[in-house]
Write an enzyme that holds these catalytic residues in place. Sequence first.
Site, PDB file in Angstrom:
ATOM      1  N   GLY A 281      50.662 -39.918  -6.884  1.00 23.70           N
ATOM      2  CA  GLY A 281      51.128 -38.577  -6.524  1.00 23.70           C
ATOM      3  C   GLY A 281      52.615 -38.618  -6.217  1.00 23.70           C
ATOM      4  O   GLY A 281      53.373 -39.424  -6.772  1.00 23.70           O
ATOM      5  N   SER A 282      53.023 -37.778  -5.301  1.00 20.20           N
ATOM      6  CA  SER A 282      54.456 -37.611  -5.032  1.00 20.20           C
ATOM      7  C   SER A 282      55.102 -38.834  -4.411  1.00 20.20           C
ATOM      8  O   SER A 282      56.337 -38.901  -4.326  1.00 20.20           O
ATOM      9  CB  SER A 282      54.665 -36.402  -4.111  1.00 20.20           C
ATOM     10  OG  SER A 282      54.117 -35.271  -4.727  1.00 20.20           O
ATOM     11  N   THR A 283      54.295 -39.822  -3.953  1.00 21.83           N
ATOM     12  CA  THR A 283      54.929 -41.027  -3.403  1.00 21.83           C
ATOM     13  C   THR A 283      55.673 -41.774  -4.500  1.00 21.83           C
ATOM     14  O   THR A 283      56.449 -42.679  -4.231  1.00 21.83           O
ATOM     15  CB  THR A 283      53.870 -41.965  -2.778  1.00 21.83           C
ATOM     16  OG1 THR A 283      52.918 -42.328  -3.790  1.00 21.83           O
ATOM     17  CG2 THR A 283      53.132 -41.292  -1.641  1.00 21.83           C
ATOM     18  N   PHE A 284      55.420 -41.364  -5.747  1.00 23.55           N
ATOM     19  CA  PHE A 284      56.070 -42.001  -6.882  1.00 23.55           C
ATOM     20  C   PHE A 284      57.478 -41.457  -7.104  1.00 23.55           C
ATOM     21  O   PHE A 284      58.272 -42.048  -7.825  1.00 23.55           O
ATOM     22  CB  PHE A 284      55.207 -41.736  -8.127  1.00 23.55           C
ATOM     23  CG  PHE A 284      55.611 -42.490  -9.362  1.00 23.55           C
ATOM     24  CD1 PHE A 284      55.349 -43.857  -9.483  1.00 23.55           C
ATOM     25  CD2 PHE A 284      56.244 -41.852 -10.416  1.00 23.55           C
ATOM     26  CE1 PHE A 284      55.702 -44.550 -10.626  1.00 23.55           C
ATOM     27  CE2 PHE A 284      56.615 -42.541 -11.557  1.00 23.55           C
ATOM     28  CZ  PHE A 284      56.336 -43.891 -11.663  1.00 23.55           C
ATOM     29  N   LYS A 285      57.787 -40.312  -6.456  1.00 26.71           N
ATOM     30  CA  LYS A 285      58.999 -39.580  -6.808  1.00 26.71           C
ATOM     31  C   LYS A 285      60.281 -40.353  -6.513  1.00 26.71           C
ATOM     32  O   LYS A 285      61.308 -40.150  -7.168  1.00 26.71           O
ATOM     33  CB  LYS A 285      59.033 -38.214  -6.100  1.00 26.71           C
ATOM     34  CG  LYS A 285      58.084 -37.219  -6.762  1.00 26.71           C
ATOM     35  CD  LYS A 285      58.020 -35.911  -6.008  1.00 26.71           C
ATOM     36  CE  LYS A 285      57.061 -34.956  -6.705  1.00 26.71           C
ATOM     37  NZ  LYS A 285      56.691 -33.831  -5.830  1.00 26.71           N
TER      38      LYS A 285
END
Lengths: 636, 383
Positions: A324-328
Amino acid sequence: MSAFDRDAERQRMLSRRTMVLGGLQGAAVATLAGRLYYLQIVESDRYTVLAEDNRISLRLVAPPRGLITDRFGVPLAVNEQNFSAIIVSERAGDVQQILDEVGKLIPLTETDERRIQRDIQRSRSFAPITIKENLTWDQVAAIEVNLPDLPGVSIDVGQVRSYPFGEALSHVLGYVGAASEKDVEGSTDPLLTLPGFRVGKGGIEKQYDQALRGAAGNRQLEVNAVGRVIRELSRDPGQPGREVALTIDAKLQHYMHQRLSAEQSAAAVVMDVHTGGIQALCSSPSFDPNQFAMGIGYDAYQALLKDERTPLINKVIAGQYPPGSTFKMLTALAALESGIVDADHRVYCPGHMELGGHRFHCWRRGGHGSMDMVGSLMHSCDVYFYDIAGRIGMDRIAEMARKFGLGGRVGLEIPGEKPGLIPDPKWKRRALKQPWHQGETLIASMGQGYVLTTPLQLAVMTARLASGKAIQPHLLKSIEGQFTETTEWPGIDVKPENLAVVLKGMNAVTNVPGGTGYRARINVAGMEMAGKSGSAQVRRISMAERSTGVRSNESLPWRERDHALFVAYAPVHAPKYACAVIVEHGGGGGAVAAPIARDILLECQMLDAARATVAQQPPPSTDTTPVPPPAEGGTP
Amino acid sequence: MTLDISGDSAALSFTEKLGQIPWSFVLLITAVACVGFAMLYSAANGQFDPWASRQMVRFTVGLGLMLFIAMVDIRIWMKMAYPLYGLVMVLLIGVDLFGSMGKGAQRWIDLGFVQLQPSEIMKITLVMALARYFHGASLEDTGRIPFLLVPLAIVAAPVALVLAQPNLGTSMMLIMASGAMFFLSGVRWWKFALVISAVLIAIPLSWQFLLHDYQRDRVETFLDPDSDPLGTGYHITQSKIAFGSGGLMGKGFLQGTQSHLNFLPEKQTDFIFTMLAEEFGLVGSISFLLLYCMLLLFGFIIAGRCRHQFGRLLALGLTVNLFLYLFINVAMIMGLIPVVGVPLPLISYGGTATLAVMVGFGLLISVHVHRDVRMSRRGLGDL
């Protein structure tokens, strides 16, 4: 011929024949003497060896298994005394009557009694037969008191592996069990042939089995023809198993286990960003390794196997989730490193983005307005990342992800680690025989689609972001006092100023009002954390659902709810710990996972502070210098 | 030992007879028996119970019996030869009919205080009967085959009964001792050759039809003791290990591992010499053989000094008997011949064998004491 002559002739004949007879006897006795010489002199050495073989029975002695401790020496896996009641039938007299008496003191099932009777019939009368294992202290006492009335019965003390922290550490430590055929195969260790010998069956117990096991000792016993032991001739205790110290902090681990137990199914890991040492690693729900060490029953095992919350699987290393957004952070870093985009690059977010006839939505339906990079991280604006991902392409993102430990096993010392997946066009052509679509880049930019990571990988990523060093995670601190840890890791090949932008964004998430994790910030001066939330969708949201309004997580069945993720490090100004948390089907990362990460990182630092006080050292300088949370956040 | 010039010792007084007893021989017998006590003491792991103490009692009783027999005039024994033979034959038949079962063979009559083994006693009475028969036989007599039929029947009857028990070892001993008696009496060489070749032909047949399974097993085991190391070959293999591991000097008294840890079977009876060899080595075993040979030598000397045929034959027959005990037992436990249950007299634990051998020594001494009595060709002298 006179009678006298005849008598004389007869006597001469007798004398002659007596001589013959005597000669024969002499020859016979000489043969015996020759045979004696042959046996006792010529063949003596051979027969001496055979006599010793007869007489001496070599029995293996299992050395005590090495202890496993945490980083401060707190025992995590120990050997405990295990009491069994045994009976020697030749001393018991009426075995059945004795068993009836014992049955009044400890519960004996009919199956037990049948097994005992069968064992007794199969064994020599002097061989001890186990009546019951794993007696409680009360049962031992009850039998000891009544021993005078129980001839042939005695209490035998064995060793059993015990895990004081039980469920809290089972996924790290594993457990021990009887050696399987696979364990025995190709091994020359004589210990494996010992009945009841236990080997590591997972976790550290398996990984460091050789070190923990030690080397077999032996006892030379004199036995008689039926195998009864007459006396001990010599004893070599063998090499005791070596002590394995882990980087784990037992107190933190215990706390983390308690904290995660509040959720249905969750996993978390904390590591030192400079050494890579895992401070705590927890997957919940868990199982009790003590049950396994004693031999778990069929029903209990089946229940563990069938539980949909997978208590037997260590989700930290074997759970693969879309990050999810932790990849951003990685998408942002890839963009900055590419030189195509800089930190001041702004994108207007109307709540969605069009690409090739498809509409890509931002999680906030109304949009974020104009965002720069730090702001987009703080608010987790999807449209911003669609934009920059579209500009730099998937290959750059994938390359950055691999630099930070995603897309392949990071190599923790416990077995069962899964590799996760970082997709790129090459991979898709090879694995799926399909071309890569631009839209997939957009989806991947925010950690969805094909992207899969383990919580451990996310923690490594966070630690590498926080330290700028390519740390490797590990659990081993030392074996028998031989330290293996290092802080000498090579730097990550990214520009420090670019890294600083991303860290600034992470700081804003938790420390700037409006950040997705602001409500879960750490409010203790000097211990603030920086982080990033993520919510990983596990179902496809249909167009129809979008038109009528996306259903909230609360209204969905558990299995269809989003995974809540949060990665964080602390303290912000001088990173020491990195943490990754996932709550399976927990909902929003900022709301559900962030508070857990906060509690863990706070506890982590509190424990350090408490220990520093106990050690009567000056409190860490971090307490005295108030660190202002970085103010400049890209609020829209 | 003074030579009695008068030529008739019938007139010897009791004290004179006592003086005629070869006390050095008695001492030698006692010495050998003491070796036996020591070994039985060791067999019980350094205890007098259960074997050594009882054996001592038996030996003491046997010693008394021996001296009593020695004092009785040899002519009385000659007179008793046939009746005693007849009595033991009756006992042998009784054993076959009523004997208690022991080790798969009917060998004993339980008299309550002792388990009587008539076959052991037959070894003596058969020699006595043959000596009695051949006493008056001239060389012409022994050359005639009809003359030999009676002694052949005297031998065949007990041999058949003992074989039926079945007891191969004792029947072999009876046959061999009798053969020696025939040989000493002057039966022609070619007759022996004839019989021996007949036996050689008969062996394959008896193998097929006469031998019991366990006897066949024993012979097969003898031929290849290692083929079945934990079965019937076990005894011999373990016995050889005990001999060999004893080496030159042995493991020391009470230190034999093979015997004390029970690898050695029957260590107090048939395999007692094995134990001696294990604990005292080659030095001990050869010394013991020499000691035993001195007993045999005494037998030959007594025969040589005797002046009547009955005495000579009796002494030689008894000596042959003793030799056969020694040879068969020792050869068996060293794996030279098949396992046959023959004890080592004076050493092995066992009531009848001890008493029988003491009776034999008693007769030997009686021959010596009465070596000069006059006897008529027809048998009895002027008693």
